[in-house]
Design an enzyme around this catalytic site. Structure first.
Site, short mmCIF file in Angstrom:
data_model
loop_
_atom_site.label_atom_id
_atom_site.label_comp_id
_atom_site.label_asym_id
_atom_site.label_seq_id
_atom_site.Cartn_x
_atom_site.Cartn_y
_atom_site.Cartn_z
N CYS A 102 -21.10 -6.04 -2.56
CA CYS A 102 -20.75 -6.52 -3.50
C CYS A 102 -20.88 -7.88 -3.73
O CYS A 102 -20.69 -8.93 -2.74
CB CYS A 102 -19.12 -6.47 -3.89
SG CYS A 102 -18.49 -7.11 -5.39
N CYS A 150 -14.96 9.83 -0.73
CA CYS A 150 -14.87 8.74 0.00
C CYS A 150 -14.64 8.67 1.52
O CYS A 150 -13.78 9.51 1.80
CB CYS A 150 -13.64 8.01 -0.60
SG CYS A 150 -13.46 6.27 -0.03
N CYS A 203 -19.20 -0.31 -0.06
CA CYS A 203 -19.11 -0.82 -1.38
C CYS A 203 -18.61 -2.22 -1.47
O CYS A 203 -19.13 -3.02 -2.49
CB CYS A 203 -18.40 0.04 -2.37
SG CYS A 203 -16.68 0.50 -1.57
N CYS A 254 -18.26 -7.51 -13.53
CA CYS A 254 -19.05 -6.60 -13.12
C CYS A 254 -20.63 -6.80 -13.45
O CYS A 254 -21.54 -6.66 -13.05
CB CYS A 254 -18.73 -4.98 -12.59
SG CYS A 254 -17.52 -4.99 -11.38
N CYS A 260 -22.85 3.54 -2.19
CA CYS A 260 -22.06 4.35 -1.63
C CYS A 260 -22.76 5.65 -0.87
O CYS A 260 -23.61 6.39 -1.51
CB CYS A 260 -21.00 4.93 -2.62
SG CYS A 260 -19.92 6.12 -2.13
N CYS A 303 -22.66 -1.44 -5.86
CA CYS A 303 -21.82 -0.48 -4.89
C CYS A 303 -22.03 1.30 -5.18
O CYS A 303 -21.95 1.88 -4.50
CB CYS A 303 -20.33 -0.69 -5.41
SG CYS A 303 -19.81 -0.68 -7.02
N ASP A 345 0.75 -1.12 0.04
CA ASP A 345 -0.10 -0.09 -0.05
C ASP A 345 0.79 1.17 0.12
O ASP A 345 0.63 2.07 0.68
CB ASP A 345 -0.98 -0.08 1.31
CG ASP A 345 -2.18 1.05 1.24
OD1 ASP A 345 -2.19 1.54 0.20
OD2 ASP A 345 -2.48 1.45 2.28
#
Ligand code: SF4
Ligand code: SF4
Length: 310
Positions: free
Chosen positions: A248, A214, A244, A188, A198, A194, A133
């Site tokens: 899913c 976000c 989200c 998808c 949101c 999602c 990350d």
């Protein structure tokens, strides 16, 4: 018997990654990410990075791993499961599932270092760098290019057998390997769950996320006060947001992780709304001793709690 071919090197690396507990491992050639360049440029131009100024730095390095690691030949992408068996009881004050246990940066980096050491022991002198990350690496693009999965409309990577509750990490090394086929199918389809769910309408119709809207950004990255137009929109998320991913359909395939270091502190899941409202520095330090939540510090989490409360 000594391993000497690219195929054998690659097989060895994947085998060891599995042994170290990684869910999946794919390999891509270290080269300029041509397809990503215009997308990243537009994303930055639109200001979707909010106040994450660091995203504007190292534009070239982000797109070209050979500028990050001398002589880079291969990008090894790995995923590590963090889906918990149990979740928090307090619906009013939630932290993202990835932050339940010990800080993943340390846990996974140690594993990457071990993998690099094993490569050196078995194959010979190989130089490289480990990334977990880390801002200069476009991890989801590399994961897709390495065949791990596709980027969903929420812009997170999805693996068919596992969903999306996993961390991504990369090992960039100066050894040539055999490369996996990029993942090219978007599974998808017509789904928009999602986007519809949101809470802040951060997921845009073109499969990008306006990071500045976000909840993960608002509760973790943003150091200033959370803008008041998000009042009553954070749905009780005080550190990150899983909405989200929770909605899913691919996450019905998520299986609980088996990483002891990701187990939450014994009190965390049972803490009630009142416990969060009355949180003290002492409890914060105890419950989040080695957790990624420490990133916001006590004052940051308190700000988020108050934002939900007021
Ligand atoms: S993490 Fe939450 S706020 Fe961010 S895009 Fe997903 S649902 Fe929206
Ligand atoms: S919720 Fe639907 S559209 Fe969103 S990432 Fe999952 S499958 Fe794709």
């Amino acid at each position: 018997m000594a391993i000497i071919t690219k195929e054998e090197y690659s097989g060895f690396i994947k085998e060891q990654a599995k042994r170290l507990g990684f869910l999946a491992c794919g390999i891509a050639k270290a080269e300029f990410l041509e397809r990503e360049a215009p997308r990243l440029e537009t994303w930055l131009e639109n200001g979707y990075h909010g106040k994450m100024q660091y995203m504007e730095n190292h534009f070239d390095k982000r797109l070209d791993p050979t500028l990050l690691v001398d002589g880079a030949k291969s990008v090894i992408s790995l995923s590590y499961n963090y889906f918990p068996e149990k979740t928090q009881k307090a619906e009013e004050y939630k932290i993202s599932k990835y932050a339940y246990g010990q800080d993943y940066h340390h846990v996974i980096k140690d594993k990457l270092k071990e993998l690099l050491q094993l490569i050196n022991d078995e194959i010979g002198e190989v130089s490289g760098r480990c990334f977990v990350d880390s801002a200069p690496v476009l991890e989801r693009a590399w994961a897709e290019k390495s065949g791990l999965g596709w980027n969903g409309k929420h812009s997170l990577l999805i693996q068919k057998q596992q969903g999306s509750f996993f961390f991504l990490a990369e090992l960039i090394i100066d050894l040539e390997l055999t490369y996996d086929h990029p993942f090219t199918t978007d599974h998808c389809g017509e789904c928009t769950r999602c986007i519809d769910a949101c809470p802040t309408q951060a997921i845009l119709p073109d499969n990008t996320v306006d990071g500045s809207k976000c909840i993960s950004y608002l509760t973790i990255e943003l150091k200033d006060a959370i803008p008041t137009n998000f009042k009553d929109k954070t749905e009780g998320w005080m550190f990150g947001c899983d909405v989200c991913q929770d909605v899913c359909p691919w996450n019905r395939f998520s299986k609980p992780h088996s990483e002891p270091l990701f187990s939450p502190h014994e009190n965390l899941l049972d803490m009630k709304a009142r416990d969060w409202q009355e949180l003290t520095q002492e409890t914060f330090s105890k419950v989040f001793k080695k957790s990624a939540v420490k990133r916001t510090k006590f004052s940051g989490l308190q700000r988020n709690i108050k934002f939900i409360q007021e």
